[in-house]
Scaffold this active site. Structure first.
Site, short mmCIF file in Angstrom:
data_model
loop_
_atom_site.label_atom_id
_atom_site.label_comp_id
_atom_site.label_asym_id
_atom_site.label_seq_id
_atom_site.Cartn_x
_atom_site.Cartn_y
_atom_site.Cartn_z
N MET A 27 0.84 -1.20 0.00
CA MET A 27 0.00 0.00 0.00
C MET A 27 0.88 1.25 0.00
O MET A 27 0.39 2.36 0.29
CB MET A 27 -0.92 0.01 1.22
CG MET A 27 -1.87 -1.20 1.22
SD MET A 27 -3.39 -0.89 2.12
CE MET A 27 -2.78 -0.59 3.74
N LEU A 30 6.57 3.21 1.74
CA LEU A 30 7.51 2.09 1.84
C LEU A 30 8.55 2.32 2.93
O LEU A 30 9.01 3.44 3.15
CB LEU A 30 8.22 1.89 0.50
CG LEU A 30 7.29 1.58 -0.68
CD1 LEU A 30 8.11 1.36 -1.96
CD2 LEU A 30 6.38 0.39 -0.41
N GLY A 33 11.00 -2.73 5.78
CA GLY A 33 10.28 -4.01 5.76
C GLY A 33 9.83 -4.34 4.35
O GLY A 33 10.04 -5.45 3.84
N HIS A 34 9.20 -3.36 3.68
CA HIS A 34 8.80 -3.57 2.28
C HIS A 34 10.02 -3.88 1.42
O HIS A 34 9.99 -4.75 0.55
CB HIS A 34 8.14 -2.31 1.72
CG HIS A 34 6.84 -1.94 2.37
ND1 HIS A 34 6.69 -0.79 3.11
CD2 HIS A 34 5.63 -2.54 2.39
CE1 HIS A 34 5.44 -0.69 3.54
NE2 HIS A 34 4.77 -1.75 3.12
N GLN A 61 -10.27 -2.76 1.89
CA GLN A 61 -9.83 -3.40 3.13
C GLN A 61 -9.88 -2.48 4.34
O GLN A 61 -9.45 -2.86 5.42
CB GLN A 61 -8.43 -4.02 2.95
CG GLN A 61 -7.29 -3.03 2.85
CD GLN A 61 -5.97 -3.75 2.63
OE1 GLN A 61 -5.75 -4.35 1.59
NE2 GLN A 61 -5.09 -3.69 3.61
N LYS A 149 4.74 -10.44 9.04
CA LYS A 149 4.18 -9.50 10.01
C LYS A 149 2.65 -9.59 9.97
O LYS A 149 1.99 -9.51 10.99
CB LYS A 149 4.62 -8.08 9.68
CG LYS A 149 4.01 -7.12 10.64
CD LYS A 149 4.32 -5.70 10.30
CE LYS A 149 3.44 -4.82 11.13
NZ LYS A 149 2.46 -4.12 10.32
N SER A 186 3.95 1.18 8.10
CA SER A 186 3.64 2.52 7.56
C SER A 186 2.85 3.32 8.59
O SER A 186 2.81 4.54 8.52
CB SER A 186 2.83 2.39 6.28
OG SER A 186 3.48 1.54 5.37
N ARG A 187 2.20 2.64 9.53
CA ARG A 187 1.38 3.34 10.52
C ARG A 187 2.19 3.87 11.70
O ARG A 187 1.67 4.64 12.50
CB ARG A 187 0.26 2.43 11.03
CG ARG A 187 -0.75 2.09 9.93
CD ARG A 187 -1.98 1.41 10.47
NE ARG A 187 -3.08 1.45 9.52
CZ ARG A 187 -3.42 0.45 8.71
NH1 ARG A 187 -2.74 -0.68 8.74
NH2 ARG A 187 -4.43 0.58 7.85
P1 AMP Z 1 1.38 -2.98 3.49
O1 AMP Z 1 1.96 -1.93 2.62
O2 AMP Z 1 1.39 -2.64 4.94
O3 AMP Z 1 0.06 -3.50 3.00
O4 AMP Z 1 2.38 -4.23 3.39
C1 AMP Z 1 2.77 -4.76 2.16
C2 AMP Z 1 3.55 -6.02 2.40
O5 AMP Z 1 4.69 -5.72 3.20
C3 AMP Z 1 2.75 -7.10 3.15
O6 AMP Z 1 3.09 -8.37 2.63
C4 AMP Z 1 3.24 -6.93 4.56
O7 AMP Z 1 3.14 -8.12 5.33
C5 AMP Z 1 4.70 -6.57 4.33
N1 AMP Z 1 5.28 -5.88 5.48
C6 AMP Z 1 4.77 -4.81 6.15
N2 AMP Z 1 5.56 -4.47 7.20
C7 AMP Z 1 6.59 -5.36 7.19
C8 AMP Z 1 7.75 -5.57 8.02
N3 AMP Z 1 8.00 -4.78 9.07
N4 AMP Z 1 8.59 -6.58 7.71
C9 AMP Z 1 8.35 -7.37 6.65
N5 AMP Z 1 7.28 -7.24 5.82
C10 AMP Z 1 6.41 -6.25 6.09
#
Ligand code: AMP
Length: 284
Positions: A27, A30, A33-34, A61, A149, A186-187
């Site tokens: 989403m 970045l 983690g991303h 979602q 995560k 991101s939060r």
């Molecule tokens: P999001 O942008 O939060 O929807 O996350 C996109 C992808 O990044 C999803 O597969 C998440 O599980 C992964 N993700 C988010 N935060 C982390 C993190 N701290 N470590 C590893 N993967 C992450």
């Protein structure tokens, strides 16, 4: 790096893939983690493969009182990070592209979605599955990388891929953390300095539960009580949404220790909801 701004452009591009494709749906906003998922995607397909990242704040979602409108959208920075990480293509669909007016078909996972985040965010995983399947159809990846995560999300997408014969291989990647143990999210930018200082207690609470399990505790209630105690002591600003001990595969909770214990929690700091989990591996 190619930027594809519409579903049609993405579909045209993926009809011509002549190499292995690894896909990382996000989403945006970045963080490292991303980027660790992007690196895993590259490992999966090698130098000659293509790594595709999608950035889409999926309205399906988010619940009505959640943070859809204030979710961070630093697009220029995201694109720079993708370029620097060696991403081959970024897919930036618009909401109109992926959630057409009058859409009447959705993907509902009915078992694993019931508890944990699914219980406090009704409709969340329906929105996730529907959009992830659409992204898979448009990007046509060989491999897709998701973060552990969001353990429940990964388990549900695995089930969707299995049950609907979606032709993609899924890879789960470990949670990337700040130096103090807080899972990157991101939060996290929403947190006040006081909340940010207390947020790492979430990880420590899960660790204290895991430690009890490793010492031989088999009562779910006692494990959770230990974790709750850490949160009460170290994160008085936190309000527990859920704190559970479930089986890592089935996500079912039982009074006695499950076969593969997973401690999972969601905690509100103000309006910010943070999640984390810890899979307890028995000491050798
Ligand atoms: P999001 O942008 O939060 O929807 O996350 C996109 C992808 O990044 C999803 O597969 C998440 O599980 C992964 N993700 C988010 N935060 C982390 C993190 N701290 N470590 C590893 N993967 C992450």
């Amino acid at each position: 790096m190619q930027i594809l701004r519409t579903a049609a452009a993405m579909a045209r591009r993926s009809a011509r893939w002549d190499r292995k494709v690894a896909f990382v749906p996000t989403m945006g906003a970045l963080h490292d983690g991303h980027l660790s998922l992007v690196h895993e995607a590259r490992r999966q397909v090698g130098k000659r493969g293509a790594v595709v990242v999608s950035i889409f704040v999926n309205p399906l979602q988010f619940g009505p009182n959640e943070d859809l409108s204030r979710y961070p959208r630093p697009l220029a920075r995201d694109l720079r990070l993708c370029r620097e990480a060696g991403v081959d293509a970024v897919f930036l669909p618009s909401p109109e592209d992926l959630t057409p007016a009058g859409q009447s078909v959705f993907v509902d996972e009915s078992l694993l979605s019931a508890g944990l985040c699914g219980a406090s965010r009704p409709g969340h995983f329906r929105g996730v599955c529907t959009i992830v399947l659409k992204l898979f159809n448009l990007v046509r990846p060989d491999v897709a990388v998701f973060g552990q995560k969001d353990w429940q999300q990964l388990a549900i997408i695995r089930r969707m891929v299995r049950d609907l014969n979606v032709p993609v291989r899924l890879v789960g990647a470990p949670t990337h953390r700040e130096a103090d143990g807080l899972a990157m999210s991101s939060r996290n930018v929403y947190l006040s300095p006081e909340e940010r200082a207390q947020a790492p207690a979430l990880r420590r609470a899960l660790q204290s539960g895991a430690e009890l399990i490793r010492k031989g505790e088999t009562s779910t209630a006692r494990v959770l009580a230990a974790a709750r105690k850490v949160l009460a002591r170290e994160a008085p600003l936190g309000r527990i949404d859920y704190l559970e001990l479930v089986d890592a595969d089935t996500l079912a909770s039982t009074r006695r220790l499950p076969a593969q214990p997973l401690l999972a929690a969601a905690v509100f700091f103000g309006r910010t909801r943070l999640i984390d989990n810890l899979a307890v591996v028995a000491a050798e």
